[in-house]
Enzyme design. Structure first.
Site, PDB file in Angstrom:
ATOM      1  N   SER A 117      10.311   5.121  -4.983  1.00 17.44           N
ATOM      2  CA  SER A 117       9.705   6.170  -4.165  1.00 17.44           C
ATOM      3  C   SER A 117       9.909   5.883  -2.694  1.00 17.44           C
ATOM      4  CB  SER A 117       8.201   6.256  -4.463  1.00 17.44           C
ATOM      5  OG  SER A 117       7.545   7.101  -3.540  1.00 17.44           O
ATOM      6  N   TYR A 141      -0.034   3.056  -4.527  1.00 16.62           N
ATOM      7  CA  TYR A 141       1.140   3.599  -5.223  1.00 16.62           C
ATOM      8  C   TYR A 141       2.431   3.074  -4.597  1.00 16.62           C
ATOM      9  CZ  TYR A 141       4.856   6.790  -6.529  1.00 16.62           C
ATOM     10  OH  TYR A 141       6.055   7.310  -6.963  1.00 16.62           O
ATOM     11  N   LYS A 145       5.272   0.501  -6.343  1.00 18.11           N
ATOM     12  CA  LYS A 145       6.692   0.805  -6.526  1.00 18.11           C
ATOM     13  C   LYS A 145       7.569  -0.252  -5.855  1.00 18.11           C
ATOM     14  CE  LYS A 145       7.725   3.973  -8.589  1.00 18.11           C
ATOM     15  NZ  LYS A 145       7.787   4.151 -10.066  1.00 18.11           N
TER      16      LYS A 145
END
Length: 320
Positions: A117, A141, A145
């Site tokens: 991402s 998040y 990643k």
């Protein structure tokens, strides 16, 4: 030659499965259906319901289907929500990736395309993100990643894993009316659902340091994204070498308000969005160069913003 697509019943994963079929490659899908849909998996594609955190199940799936490589999309993908649910995010995205890599090593599967991402960059201090831009994620998040990318790097050192990571941000549109974005957090479905319900769409924050005050992002069509995953898988399957990570970006980006204007234009529904407070964990701007991916993967964007909106709107409207 079969590839495992984790999260293959999701919005992006189901498009990846179809992109594999388009070039004549077989897939097996593993998905726990926490956000995916069994009906998104094409008829005839083997489907295993379960979590990537179940190492034995993953290993059994790899063995039974003769898998030679993995496209790893299964994850908890919501940056804003991850701020409230950090341990859940890390369990799904980090522990899950460890489990998958252990299963792959146990079965001698040595190739993986990882869905990363642009959130790994946080809010970069540059107008255009490249692969050399420092990674400073600002949400659990984004952190999870980035840890996933580190895991692939370290597993490559340990057991010779061949890998690449694809970094991207807002994925929109639809390649087929059978699949639409069902996320309760992504911009396009939030706007479309509001319009279909007769409500006014919402902008989360208009006080960011951007030209119109709203967040600026790369928006890429899901079909273009799916093709990039398959191109990477084909290169690894052929024994080719790839960079550790590629940015799949437009090079310019669009603001949330510009997207709202495009939605009004394409749907013919005139509206003035309501502005609310910022959403936690959202960087002001992330726009990436796709030059390296163009060189190695043939990456290019083939859809205009109006086509992105139109294909997404048609798919969503067909399933109102």
């Amino acid at each position: 030659m079969t590839w495992l697509v984790t999260g293959g019943a999701g919005y992006i994963g189901a498009h990846v499965v179809r992109a594999f079929a388009k070039v004549g490659l077989d897939c097996v899908v593993l998905d726990d259906l926490s956000s995916g849909h069994r009906g998104f998996v094409p008829e005839g594609t083997p489907f295993v319901q379960g979590s990537i955190t179940d190492t034995d199940l993953v290993a059994d799936t790899l063995a039974r289907h003769g898998v030679v490589g993995v496209v790893h999309l299964a994850a908890f993908k919501y940056a804003g929500v991850s701020v409230q649910r950090p341990t859940h995010t890390y369990t799904q995205n980090v522990t899950g990736t460890v489990s998958l890599l252990d299963a792959m090593a146990s079965q001698g599967v040595d190739a993986i395309v990882y869905s990363s991402s642009a959130a790994v960059f946080g809010t970069p201090d540059t107008d255009l993100v490249t692969e050399q831009t420092p990674t400073t994620p600002q949400s659990p998040y984004g952190e999870s990643k980035l840890v996933g990318e580190w895991l692939l790097r370290d597993q490559a050192t340990a057991v010779g894993l061949r890998h690449t990571s694809l970094r991207y941000f807002n994925v929109v549109g639809s390649g087929t009316p059978e699949i639409w974005d069902t996320s309760p957090h992504n911009l396009f479905p939030l706007v479309f659902d509001a319009l279909l319900d007769g409500r006014t769409p919402i902008i989360k924050g208009d006080d960011y340091p951007t030209p119109d005050g709203t967040c600026v992002r790369d928006y890429i069509h899901v079909a273009d994204l799916a093709d990039a995953h398959v191109a990477a898988a084909q290169t690894l399957a052929a024994g080719g070498s790839l960079e550790p990570a590629y940015n799949l970006g437009s090079g310019d980006g669009m603001s949330v308000r510009e997207i709202m204007t495009a939605v009004a234009r394409v749907t013919g529904i005139d509206f003035e969005p309501v502005v609310e407070d910022r959403r936690p964990g959202d960087p002001a701007r992330i726009v990436a160069s796709g030059e390296l991916a163009a060189r190695d993967l043939g990456w290019r964007m083939t859809y205009s913003v109006d086509e992105m909106v139109r294909t997404a709107w048609e798919a969503r409207s067909a399933h109102r």
